[in-house]
Design an enzyme around this catalytic site. Structure first.
Site, PDB file in Angstrom:
ATOM      1  N   HIS A 213       0.639  -0.928  -0.090  1.00 45.52           N
ATOM      2  CA  HIS A 213      -0.119  -0.396  -0.035  1.00 45.52           C
ATOM      3  C   HIS A 213       0.851   1.207   0.131  1.00 45.52           C
ATOM      4  O   HIS A 213       0.342   2.579  -0.088  1.00 45.52           O
ATOM      5  CB  HIS A 213      -0.923  -0.372   1.459  1.00 45.52           C
ATOM      6  CG  HIS A 213      -2.082   1.230   1.703  1.00 45.52           C
ATOM      7  ND1 HIS A 213      -2.279   2.079   2.231  1.00 45.52           N
ATOM      8  CD2 HIS A 213      -3.060   1.323   0.857  1.00 45.52           C
ATOM      9  CE1 HIS A 213      -3.896   2.531   2.259  1.00 45.52           C
ATOM     10  NE2 HIS A 213      -3.780   2.739   1.040  1.00 45.52           N
ATOM     11  N   LYS A 215       3.414   4.124  -1.022  1.00 48.54           N
ATOM     12  CA  LYS A 215       3.435   5.119  -2.070  1.00 48.54           C
ATOM     13  C   LYS A 215       4.597   5.932  -1.405  1.00 48.54           C
ATOM     14  O   LYS A 215       4.691   7.172  -1.192  1.00 48.54           O
ATOM     15  CB  LYS A 215       2.465   6.259  -1.912  1.00 48.54           C
ATOM     16  CG  LYS A 215       1.167   5.432  -2.027  1.00 48.54           C
ATOM     17  CD  LYS A 215       0.060   5.496  -1.166  1.00 48.54           C
ATOM     18  CE  LYS A 215      -1.052   4.587  -1.284  1.00 48.54           C
ATOM     19  NZ  LYS A 215      -2.082   4.079   0.005  1.00 48.54           N
ATOM     20  N   ASP A 220      17.008  10.555  -8.096  1.00 43.11           N
ATOM     21  CA  ASP A 220      18.441  10.793  -8.512  1.00 43.11           C
ATOM     22  C   ASP A 220      18.598  10.792  -6.838  1.00 43.11           C
ATOM     23  O   ASP A 220      19.762  11.171  -6.746  1.00 43.11           O
ATOM     24  CB  ASP A 220      18.754  12.151  -8.858  1.00 43.11           C
ATOM     25  CG  ASP A 220      18.769  12.348 -10.459  1.00 43.11           C
ATOM     26  OD1 ASP A 220      18.195  11.466 -11.062  1.00 43.11           O
ATOM     27  OD2 ASP A 220      18.923  13.226 -10.539  1.00 43.11           O
ATOM     28  N   HIS A 408      -8.191  11.579   1.900  1.00 42.72           N
ATOM     29  CA  HIS A 408      -7.979  10.906   2.145  1.00 42.72           C
ATOM     30  C   HIS A 408      -6.692  10.698   2.633  1.00 42.72           C
ATOM     31  O   HIS A 408      -5.643   9.961   2.928  1.00 42.72           O
ATOM     32  CB  HIS A 408      -7.841  10.344   0.672  1.00 42.72           C
ATOM     33  CG  HIS A 408      -7.200   9.187   0.361  1.00 42.72           C
ATOM     34  ND1 HIS A 408      -5.704   9.023   0.090  1.00 42.72           N
ATOM     35  CD2 HIS A 408      -7.444   7.493   0.571  1.00 42.72           C
ATOM     36  CE1 HIS A 408      -5.802   7.591  -0.368  1.00 42.72           C
ATOM     37  NE2 HIS A 408      -6.855   7.004   0.149  1.00 42.72           N
ATOM     38  N   LYS A 410      -3.341  11.070   5.036  1.00 43.20           N
ATOM     39  CA  LYS A 410      -2.874  10.202   6.392  1.00 43.20           C
ATOM     40  C   LYS A 410      -2.023  10.899   7.024  1.00 43.20           C
ATOM     41  O   LYS A 410      -1.158  10.929   6.818  1.00 43.20           O
ATOM     42  CB  LYS A 410      -2.863   9.269   6.123  1.00 43.20           C
ATOM     43  CG  LYS A 410      -4.002   8.116   4.938  1.00 43.20           C
ATOM     44  CD  LYS A 410      -2.827   7.293   3.719  1.00 43.20           C
ATOM     45  CE  LYS A 410      -3.556   7.182   2.733  1.00 43.20           C
ATOM     46  NZ  LYS A 410      -5.383   5.975   2.546  1.00 43.20           N
ATOM     47  N   ASP A 415       1.705  18.241  19.616  1.00 45.61           N
ATOM     48  CA  ASP A 415       2.294  18.968  21.178  1.00 45.61           C
ATOM     49  C   ASP A 415       3.598  19.810  19.994  1.00 45.61           C
ATOM     50  O   ASP A 415       3.787  20.288  20.808  1.00 45.61           O
ATOM     51  CB  ASP A 415       3.247  17.485  22.265  1.00 45.61           C
ATOM     52  CG  ASP A 415       2.268  17.531  22.447  1.00 45.61           C
ATOM     53  OD1 ASP A 415       1.186  17.647  22.684  1.00 45.61           O
ATOM     54  OD2 ASP A 415       2.302  16.977  23.761  1.00 45.61           O
TER      55      ASP A 415
END
Length: 491
Positions: A213, A215, A220, A408, A410, A415
């Site tokens: 899952h 991404k 380079d 979507h 996440k 603090d």
């Protein structure tokens, strides 16, 4: 005994055997009970679902973790040296946790930019691809054959024709509806493209449940991306009438080493080729001016921490690992919170430990807030999450529903000192079954930026106490929510 009677008793034996197999696996009690209920009350569909998605293959290591760690330690330590690394004492327990569990090294001297929608992310990604001189690495769950996917693939093909190395890892299940011709076109041009754990019969049942899952993009070895966006047009245009709200982080500096390591481990996983040359870990030291100057954003559409000297750490978790690294990191941060914890997640189906930690933090006086989409893209999951959200609200957690599109994103921020962004949802699947990746940032300026971003999203939301879905609920509605919650460990 009749033929039907023999079939009946044979099937009963299969059902009982499947339930015994679930029990003997010694997984979390909630998941064990959920699978047992599915198998018992839906004997045919339940057994088939268990064979496809429930059989625990964690002990059947598809890759030797120990040997892989040794290989990556050799390559990392040979090229990476940080004589000026100073770790924040406050977060040293979390940093040590990640280092000891998965050799996730911390890095300083970074420039970080936060991108909050596809209109910001994809043009910047295409610019970085166009500027590539050595290699481009992409580790993605979905690479869709649509207008945007073809635009990105064309850009990658153009760079390959210029002699730039291009490697892509895509998830086979995430790209089930993408024809192989799309990837074959890139292969013909010399791009190395590999599916992650391809799901094929007869070994379907050993692979379907555990998906990549992540991404991650690396250009380079100097520029890297991590977050929640796949390569598909809906991450720009949205879905249906809903705009898409997501978060990606662009990193320059030493922190790209940790993103590179995550990709190269996955590449070894799918291709069995170890890439450990120095070219993949180039010198990326930023100037002092770049390192310590910070910029603050004035509008939600341009949130970014322009330049940051804080420490970051990219952490991967996988069902093949000995520990659920990212989940344990979340718990450690939540339990140490003093002032606030803000979380954005598209799905809220927390494990027992995370749920309890959040409730205890709220009851200890910490300002705990959770932001989820008002309208989910997975109706069954939305119903299963409602009881968790209601319990969170009763414990003093402020639960809000984002109304300006599909959320979507996440992320978590705590603090004004630590924040994280990546592919991990607050649900059982991300914490326990998927291959995930998050970067943890130990930097005050960036944490404050994340907090501002959360608060801006919160202004476009409605609280649970004012959400009509949670008002005047009938017994049948509550029963439906409670029944779907039983299956939450399986979603």
């Amino acid at each position: 005994m009749s033929v039907l009677g023999i079939i009946y008793w044979l099937w009963r034996i299969i059902v009982i055997g499947a339930i015994i197999h679930v029990v003997l696996d010694n997984r979390q009690p909630a998941k064990t009970i959920a699978w047992a209920l599915v198998i018992y009350f839906l004997p045919i569909a339940g057994v088939v679902a268990y064979l496809f998605f429930g059989v625990n293959r964690r002990k059947e290591r598809y890759i030797s973790r120990r040997s892989m760690d040794q290989l990556t330690k050799r390559s990392m330590l040979e090229f990476v040296e940080q004589r000026d690394l100073s770790l924040p004492e406050k977060h040293k327990p979390v940093i040590d946790l990640f280092v000891n569990q998965s050799f996730s090294l911390p890095f300083n001297n970074n420039k970080v930019e936060v991108l909050v929608n596809g209109y910001q992310f994809f043009p910047q990604l295409l610019r970085d691809i166009a500027a590539a001189e050595s290699h481009i690495h992409i580790d993605i769950y979905i690479f869709k054959d649509d207008a945007l996917g073809r635009l990105v693939s064309d850009a990658l093909i153009a760079k390959r024709r210029q002699g730039v190395e291009v490697r892509i890892v895509y998830d086979d299940v995430g790209c089930w509806n993408v024809k192989d011709a799309f990837f074959e076109r890139m292969r013909i041009e010399g791009i190395e493209v590999e599916p992650f754990m391809p799901v094929r019969f007869p070994r379907f049942t050993s692979k379907a449940n555990y998906r990549n899952h992540r991404k991650i993009m690396v250009i380079d070895g100097r520029v890297g991306y991590i977050g929640g966006m796949n390569i598909a047009l809906r991450y720009v245009k949205g879905t249906g009438k809903q705009p898409w709200r997501d978060t990606m982080v662009r990193v320059e500096g030493r922190g790209v080493y940790s993103l590179q390591r995550a990709f190269l481990i996955d590449w070894y996983f799918v291709d069995r080729t170890l890439l450990s040359e120095k070219t993949y870990y180039p010198s990326t030291t930023l100037s002092e001016e770049e390192n310590y100057t910070t910029e603050s954003a004035s509008t939600r559409s341009s949130f970014h921490s322009g330049k940051s000297g804080g420490v970051l750490q990219t952490v991967t978790s996988a069902p093949t690992a000995s520990y659920p690294e990212i989940m344990q990191g979340y718990m450690r941060i939540i339990m140490a919170a003093k002032k606030y914890i803000y979380i954005e997640t598209p799905y809220f189906l927390p494990t027992m430990g995370i749920h309890a930690a959040l409730q205890m933090a709220a009851q200890s006086g910490v300002d705990v807030r959770i932001l989820v989409p008002a309208k989910s893209d997975a109706r069954f999951t939305e119903w299963a999450s409602r009881s968790y959200l209601r319990e969170a609200s009763k414990a003093g957690i402020k639960v809000s529903f984002y109304q300006a599109g599909f959320l979507h994103s996440k992320l978590m921020v705590c603090d004004d000192s630590v924040c994280t962004c990546g592919s991990t949802n607050v649900d059982f699947r991300s914490f326990e079954n998927n291959f995930e990746a998050n970067t943890f940032f130990y930097d005050k300026a960036l944490a404050q930026n994340f907090r501002q971003m959360f608060l801006a999203d919160e202004t476009q939301s409605i609280t649970l106490t004012k959400n009509p879905k949670f008002q005047n609920m009938t017994i049948l509605t509550r029963l439906g929510e409670s029944l779907t919650r039983l299956f939450s460990p399986l979603l």
